[in-house]
Design an enzyme around this catalytic site. Structure first.
Site, PDB file in Angstrom:
ATOM      1  N   TYR A  32      -1.857  34.723  11.353  1.00  0.00           N
ATOM      2  CA  TYR A  32      -2.533  35.121  10.123  1.00  0.00           C
ATOM      3  C   TYR A  32      -3.106  36.526  10.238  1.00  0.00           C
ATOM      4  CZ  TYR A  32      -7.324  34.526  11.954  1.00  0.00           C
ATOM      5  OH  TYR A  32      -8.492  34.658  12.655  1.00  0.00           O
ATOM      6  N   ARG A  51       0.074  44.346  13.501  1.00  0.00           N
ATOM      7  CA  ARG A  51      -0.531  43.293  14.336  1.00  0.00           C
ATOM      8  C   ARG A  51       0.086  41.936  14.016  1.00  0.00           C
ATOM      9  NH1 ARG A  51      -6.981  42.491  14.340  1.00  0.00           N
ATOM     10  NH2 ARG A  51      -6.521  41.739  12.235  1.00  0.00           N
ATOM     11  N   ARG A 100       7.732  14.831  13.539  1.00  0.00           N
ATOM     12  CA  ARG A 100       6.746  15.577  14.324  1.00  0.00           C
ATOM     13  C   ARG A 100       7.282  15.754  15.736  1.00  0.00           C
ATOM     14  NH1 ARG A 100       2.638  14.595  17.868  1.00  0.00           N
ATOM     15  NH2 ARG A 100       0.946  16.126  17.850  1.00  0.00           N
ATOM     16  N   HIS A 102       6.899  18.649  19.068  1.00  0.00           N
ATOM     17  CA  HIS A 102       6.275  19.895  19.529  1.00  0.00           C
ATOM     18  C   HIS A 102       7.282  21.044  19.570  1.00  0.00           C
ATOM     19  CE1 HIS A 102       3.221  17.057  20.717  1.00  0.00           C
ATOM     20  NE2 HIS A 102       2.425  18.021  21.149  1.00  0.00           N
ATOM     21  N   LYS A 147      -3.268  36.701  16.852  1.00  0.00           N
ATOM     22  CA  LYS A 147      -4.025  36.209  15.702  1.00  0.00           C
ATOM     23  C   LYS A 147      -3.372  34.913  15.237  1.00  0.00           C
ATOM     24  CE  LYS A 147      -6.885  38.249  12.104  1.00  0.00           C
ATOM     25  NZ  LYS A 147      -8.171  37.791  12.616  1.00  0.00           N
ATOM     26  N   GLU A 179     -15.633  38.966  23.487  1.00  0.00           N
ATOM     27  CA  GLU A 179     -15.802  39.364  22.079  1.00  0.00           C
ATOM     28  C   GLU A 179     -16.707  38.346  21.409  1.00  0.00           C
ATOM     29  OE1 GLU A 179     -12.103  39.158  19.850  1.00  0.00           O
ATOM     30  OE2 GLU A 179     -11.440  37.378  20.924  1.00  0.00           O
TER      31      GLU A 179
HETATM   32  N1  PMP Z   1     -12.074  38.948  17.235  1.00  0.00           N
HETATM   33  C1  PMP Z   1     -11.834  37.774  16.616  1.00  0.00           C
HETATM   34  C2  PMP Z   1     -11.788  36.525  17.434  1.00  0.00           C
HETATM   35  C3  PMP Z   1     -11.630  37.738  15.224  1.00  0.00           C
HETATM   36  O1  PMP Z   1     -11.375  36.578  14.601  1.00  0.00           O
HETATM   37  C4  PMP Z   1     -11.704  38.957  14.492  1.00  0.00           C
HETATM   38  C5  PMP Z   1     -11.435  38.989  13.005  1.00  0.00           C
HETATM   39  N2  PMP Z   1     -12.123  38.073  12.252  1.00  0.00           N
HETATM   40  C6  PMP Z   1     -11.990  40.141  15.172  1.00  0.00           C
HETATM   41  C7  PMP Z   1     -12.148  40.104  16.549  1.00  0.00           C
HETATM   42  C8  PMP Z   1     -12.097  41.454  14.438  1.00  0.00           C
HETATM   43  O2  PMP Z   1     -10.835  41.894  14.002  1.00  0.00           O
HETATM   44  P1  PMP Z   1     -10.679  42.840  12.732  1.00  0.00           P
HETATM   45  O3  PMP Z   1     -11.519  44.050  12.993  1.00  0.00           O
HETATM   46  O4  PMP Z   1      -9.234  43.156  12.698  1.00  0.00           O
HETATM   47  O5  PMP Z   1     -11.163  42.079  11.544  1.00  0.00           O
END
Ligand code: PMP
Length: 285
Positions: A32, A51, A100, A102, A147, A179
């Site tokens: 996403y 990305r 279903r 995997h 993502k 993060e």
């Molecule tokens: N880290 C995580 C885990 C995220 O989900 C996000 C976005 N929501 C970010 C960092 C920040 O990414 P962006 O600046 O592209 O929104």
């Protein structure tokens, strides 16, 4: 009413339906993006599409559209919704199978879904006060650079913050900052901005890149390096960055004030640079 896109059709969000056999539903098997839109112009759209391409390639899901097609669909979603500032959500899953299993279906028909919401960035009052965060051990998998829509760990970690009346959870893995549950983290120590390097342990944020570019452009001292937990806990400033939160000061961590307990000067400056940059890009096209 919110207008969405599902597999080639534009329709009311409430009318959109996908199969319960969709692998996004059964396995969280998909990718996403969230793209901020200011004054009907998508911000850093090429970077978001790139990305998405990286995530799709890494999860071995062929990209159903090229960059030009993605730009068209995203543009349509923006046009067909009412808000000037939007947050466009885009997801691609590995589609539905007859049973279903995997392992991937023999023939993959991806499900492509986009929707839009009003983009609500932090209010002046929130920017002025900053937000409270908690910390937790980062128990996610080792491909946090993707993502992926499999966000159970991120949901649990965000709820951990909400349960304590906080906005974000700052994550540490093996004694190092990674993060936030849905944001990247920057700190300031002695006037120097610090953030961890991109790796499989964090999402390469689009906002993270913009902040680093702005630091370089304006001559702010910064280092991209691994950051120890104690450096975060004794930082002068901590900020979270994301497409919807932009640059937001964390002024309390685990109930203790960060620095003075107010948003610090470097973060305020970065917020201003970010707003200026947004406005120039939006005016310039
Ligand atoms: N880290 C995580 C885990 C995220 O989900 C996000 C976005 N929501 C970010 C960092 C920040 O990414 P962006 O600046 O592209 O929104």
């Amino acid at each position: 009413m919110s207008l969405c896109y599902l597999n080639g059709r534009y329709l009311a969000l409430e009318d959109a339906q996908v199969s319960p056999m969709d692998r996004g539903f059964l396995f969280g098997d998909g990718a996403y993006e969230v793209i901020p839109v200011y004054s009907r112009r998508p911000f850093r759209i090429d970077e978001h599409i790139a990305r998405l391409g990286n995530t799709l390639a890494a999860i071995r899901l062929p990209d159903p559209h090229g960059p030009a097609e993605w730009r068209t669909i995203i543009g349509e979603i923006i046009d067909r919704n009412t808000w000037e500032d939007q947050s466009v959500y885009l997801q691609v899953t590995r589609g539905a199978d007859s049973k279903r299993n995997h392992a991937f279906p023999d023939v993959v028909r991806p499900t492509v879904f986009l929707m839009s919401e009003a983009l609500i960035t932090p209010s002046a009052a929130v920017l002025d006060a900053g937000v409270a965060a908690v910390s937790a051990a980062d128990f996610r998998w080792l491909r946090c650079d993707l993502k992926s829509i499999s966000l159970l760990a991120n949901c649990l970690l965000r709820q951990h913050a909400v349960d304590q009346g906080c906005v974000e959870t700052v994550l540490f893995r093996d004694g190092f900052l990674t993060e936030g549950s849905a944001s990247n983290i920057f700190i300031v120590r002695d006037g120097v901005m610090l953030t961890p390097p991109k790796s499989h342990l964090m999402l390469p944020g689009i906002t993270y890149d913009v902040v680093l570019e702005l630091a370089a452009r304006h001559g702010l001292a910064y280092q991209v390096r691994e950051i120890l937990e104690h450096e975060v806990r004794s930082a002068d400033e901590i900020w979270m960055t994301s497409s919807t939160k932009e640059v937001l000061a964390i002024t309390a961590l685990d109930g203790r004030p960060v620095g003075s307990g107010r948003p610090g000067p470097v973060g305020r400056q970065m917020y201003e640079w970010y707003q200026q940059f947004k406005n120039t890009v939006m005016r310039g096209g």
